[in-house]
Design an enzyme around this catalytic site. Structure first.
Site, short mmCIF file in Angstrom:
data_model
loop_
_atom_site.label_atom_id
_atom_site.label_comp_id
_atom_site.label_asym_id
_atom_site.label_seq_id
_atom_site.Cartn_x
_atom_site.Cartn_y
_atom_site.Cartn_z
N GLU A 145 0.50 -1.02 -0.16
CA GLU A 145 -0.07 0.10 -0.41
C GLU A 145 0.85 1.44 -0.08
OE1 GLU A 145 -3.42 0.46 -0.12
OE2 GLU A 145 -3.03 -1.91 -0.76
N SER A 522 -47.26 -34.57 37.05
CA SER A 522 -46.21 -34.91 38.04
C SER A 522 -45.84 -34.27 39.39
CB SER A 522 -46.03 -36.63 38.33
OG SER A 522 -47.38 -37.39 38.12
#
Length: 842
Positions: A145, A522
């Site tokens: 770059e 239950s």
């Protein structure tokens, strides 16, 4: 006499008669006498001479024009510059802001022991300080770059001039003129609009940034900000995305590949465009070599590496997607939309090992259910052409979604008693026939076909199937139709240590652990029996287990409940009735207490009033109410912790991007000291007496010892208790159990309520999941019974009638009572005493 002018013999004329010879554009011509010659006396064949004032005026205008033009050429740029610095320049951002930059970092959700659950956010970013960035990464980026980055002062004029020249001469932008500093200016402060003004702002800001920040700070900002594809921002995130490793573990060719992405993340994407990405990578490597960052050997080795990038998500360490969604909702509710981009870390209460065990236990339990009910057949069957093309075959297998711990494979052959399969990972596996003897054809939940004798009775070549790793070998499996949920709590403070809302979050995001309201069956009974103790009954109280009929006005019919076995057992002690889950005893018990009394008592345990009131009849005693597994676990924790109502919570703390704690849970805990002030907000409120909780815990231990949960004896623990739960037609199966420290509830059923099958009760469908999970969870706690609270006495009672008897009675067993409710032990007669003495000395 007037003389006539003479014409010279050579043909020339006198001065007065000279033609202008191309000077027609001159202002005027003087006569021989110094006077301006009149146009009347001029030769009619030649242009007229202009007069002198006109010529001078024209010269003045000409000078003024060029002066004006020259001044405009200078003043307009000067004015433009003045305008820029007076109006636009003051509005440019202050580069000092970059010293306190806040990145858009995703929300991170972790376990209590800091294992990653997930990251949530639109941008993936892992910001690094400059010293944390590998040197090879910075070298690669600079080579790709901005090779003069450490030399220029923010703008590379040679590069900028080269870019302008290429643009002017070719009409195309062939090379960029932006330095890394200019890109930082653009990425942090400017839009991506292509204009000369933006470029000028970029240049000015680059200078300002260079004056405020060091080169290292600028480079770190750039490497943390750049977009590199697949929602990855910054080189650290890209390392995880493309290679599934931390950036410090990458190789030279991988650094170069990432460095080549900023120019065009899509065009040079190594996953989508590997060939083009390799060209870009190799360019970066050659530039690194030209700049003397790497030598000849390193260049050659890196160039020889093939492109091998693959898409990776965050490195998930713990699968807990249901709790992750709960945490995401918490973050949005408490911190707004910015919570997903401010780099917050949510520390959940989950323990990673317990969460993983919960996932495994639930999936194993559902697969065991599948094996009990038969094989539903392959996912699909491929023909010979599809099997012979391995590349196409792999694509086909990978296109089929797999959930949980299931893998997709295709049958390719048989060898003796083994089935050879080719998996979606491209591996060949062998399945022993013994692991598929269960695979009789599925007919219904209550019927299976003929048991297989060979692998070919189950499978054929081309069948696409699911396989699962069990007991260190691959086995035939199938995607379960049933679902399940598990919640595990710290009984003392409500901390959720494990939570699973279904077989797989990505198959169904519905969180059954907190959203699934199902009939509890239950599982409601212990709360009813606790209410009986509260109202003066004891564990030895007998209730008649006999037929009963009620008229239901809502259904306009008679209700004739019965026990699961279909039998009736007569007068039964409450301890035994609960251990064996006798339905008729529960109905008569609620009838004696009163429905409203039962509802009021159930509310103490945190059960929603609205739901309780919907079942305002005797069916409440059999669990016709609908609660979530989390609500049930919370209620059971009161028996585990000695009678306190805790508040379940799943967020331990929230930390900001800097690691500072900005939220911390402050749960109400069970008071462990001898004196606890009432209504103190730091303590969980007491809802039942400690002696009540202790007796109920003792009764539910018998559920495990000889009752409906007796399979749990395999854990060989002395400190566990619990209760099974099954609803009408076995549509829901439950088990809730605990020791003094941890409480866990498991539910199993179909999302659309339907029978699980004739024998699929809580002790068969849900209990094995609870056991597999608790086997690990209980290891952290001592295997010892809880201490008995004060005010508890032990009295021998008749095992049939529950009446107090003498200790020497043949039918005696010891029962525990609250002191004030204990029956008197019959006095021993003189004759009985003499008999006992004789026996002692015999």
């Amino acid at each position: 006499m007037t003389e006539t002018p003479q014409t010279p013999s050579n043909g020339s004329t006198t001065k007065d008669s000279l033609p202008l010879f191309g000077r027609a554009n001159k202002d005027a011509e003087l006569s021989s006498t110094g006077q301006i010659q009149s146009s009347d006396t001029a030769d009619s064949n030649h242009p007229k001479k202009p007069n002198r004032p006109e010529k001078t005026k024209r010269r003045i205008w000409k000078v003024l024009f060029w002066l004006s033009f020259a001044s405009s050429f200078i003043m307009i740029p000067v004015a433009a510059i003045l305008f820029y610095f007076l109006t636009i320049y003051p509005t440019l951002p202050d580069p000092k802001e970059l010293k306190e930059v806040t990145y858009q970092v995703p929300l991170k959700i972790v376990t209590q022991d800091n294992k990653l659950i997930t990251e949530i956010g639109t941008k993936r970013r892992i910001p690094l300080e400059y010293p944390e960035i590998p040197e090879r990464m910075t070298q690669a980026i600079i080579s790709a770059e901005d090779e003069n980055f450490f030399a220029h002062s923010g703008v590379d004029y040679k590069g900028l001039a080269r870019a302008v020249y290429q643009l002017v001469t070719t009409g195309e932008k062939k090379s960029g003129g932006s330095t890394i500093t200019m890109q930082v200016a653009r990425n942090f402060f400017l839009t991506r609009e292509k204009s000369y003004l933006r470029k000028l702002n970029e240049i000015i800001l680059a200078y300002k940034i260079e004056n405020e920040l060091s080169k290292e700070e600028i480079l770190a900002l750039y490497l943390n900000k750049i977009f590199l594809g697949y929602r990855s921002y910054g080189v650290a995130a890209a390392a995880n995305t493309y290679y599934g490793r931390p950036i410090r573990e990458l190789s030279l060719d991988e650094y170069a590949m990432i460095a080549g992405l900023p120019k065009a993340p899509s065009a040079y994407n190594p996953i989508i465009n590997p060939e083009r990405a390799k060209l870009r990578r190799d360019y970066v490597l050659r530039r690194m070599h030209e700049l003397n960052y790497i030598n000849d050997e390193e260049l050659a080795q890196a160039l020889a590496v093939e492109v091998h990038a693959e898409k990776h998500g965050p490195i998930i360490e713990v699968e807990a997607d249901y709790i992750a969604e709960m945490a995401r909702s918490f973050a949005l509710e408490n911190f707004g939309e910015e919570a997903l981009q401010n780099g917050l870390t949510i520390v959940t209460t989950l323990q990673s090992d317990l969460q993983q065990q919960a996932n495994q236990a639930l999936r194993h339990g559902l697969q065991e259910y599948e094996r009990r009910h038969g094989y539903r057949g392959p996912i699909q069957t491929l023909d010979a052409d599809q099997l012979n093309d391995q590349e196409t075959l792999l694509k086909t297998l990978k296109s089929i979604r797999n959930f949980g711990d299931l893998k997709v494979a295709v049958v390719t052959g048989f060898e003796k008693n083994q089935t050879i399969v080719f998996s979606q990972e491209g591996e060949t596996q062998r399945l022993d026939f013994k692991t598929m003897e269960w695979a009789a054809p599925y007919i219904s939940v209550n019927r299976k076909g003929k048991s297989p004798k060979t692998p070919q009775d189950v499978l054929k070549i081309g069948d696409v199937i699911y396989i699962q790793m069990l007991n260190n070998q691959w086995q035939l499996a199938q995607d379960p139709k049933t679902e399940s949920a598990l919640v595990s709590l710290n009984s003392a403070n409500g901390q959720i240590q494990a939570l699973v809302g279904g077989f797989d979050y990505f198959r169904s995001k519905f969180n059954r652990a907190i959203q699934g309201k199902r009939q509890v069956g239950s599982n409601i009974k212990p709360f009813l029996y606790s209410a009986a103790l509260e109202n003066g009954m004891t564990a030895a109280t007998t209730v008649n287990d006999a037929p009963v009929t009620f008229y239901d006005r809502n259904l306009e019919e008679h209700w004739r409940p019965e026990n699961y076995s279909g039998k009736f057992y007569g007068p039964t002690r409450l301890r035994k009735a609960l251990a064996l889950s006798r339905n008729l005893v529960s109905i008569r018990l609620l009838q004696q207490l009163g429905v409203q009394t039962g509802i009021d008592y159930f509310q103490r345990f945190g059960f929603p009033t609205e739901e309780l009131n919907r079942s305002k009849n005797l069916s409440l005693s059999l669990g016709s109410v609908q609660f979530s597994p989390l609500e049930v676990a919370r209620a059971y924790a009161a028996f585990s912790n000695g009678g306190h109502l805790i508040d379940p919570y799943f967020i331990e703390e929230v930390r900001d991007f800097e690691g500072t704690t900005i939220y911390r849970s402050e749960p109400r805990t069970v008071c462990q000291t001898g004196y606890c002030p009432e209504n103190d907000p730091q303590y969980a409120p007491r809802i039942i007496e400690a002696r009540n909780a202790y007796i109920m815990k003792s009764i539910m231990k018998d559920v495990v010892t000889y009752g409906s949960g007796r399979k749990a004896r395999a854990l060989k623990r002395e400190d566990i208790a619990g209760k099974t739960g099954t609803t009408n037609d076995q549509k829901d199966a439950w088990f809730s159990g605990f020791n003094p420290y941890i409480t866990t509830t498991v539910w199993v059923g179909f999302d659309e309520p339907s029978t699980l099958g004739r024998y699929e009760v809580g002790g068969r469908a849900a209990l094995p999941i609870w056991m597999e999970y608790m086997e690990l969870a209980l290891q952290a706690y001592p295997n010892e019974e809880p201490s008995m609270p004060e005010g508890i006495v032990t009295v021998p009672v008749n095992k049939e009638t529950g009446q107090a008897v003498s200790a020497d009675s043949a039918d005696a067993l010891y029962e525990i009572f609250r002191e004030e409710n204990a029956p008197e032990v019959p006095k021993i007669s003189q004759q009985q005493l003499e008999t006992i003495v004789e026996d002692l000395f015999d």
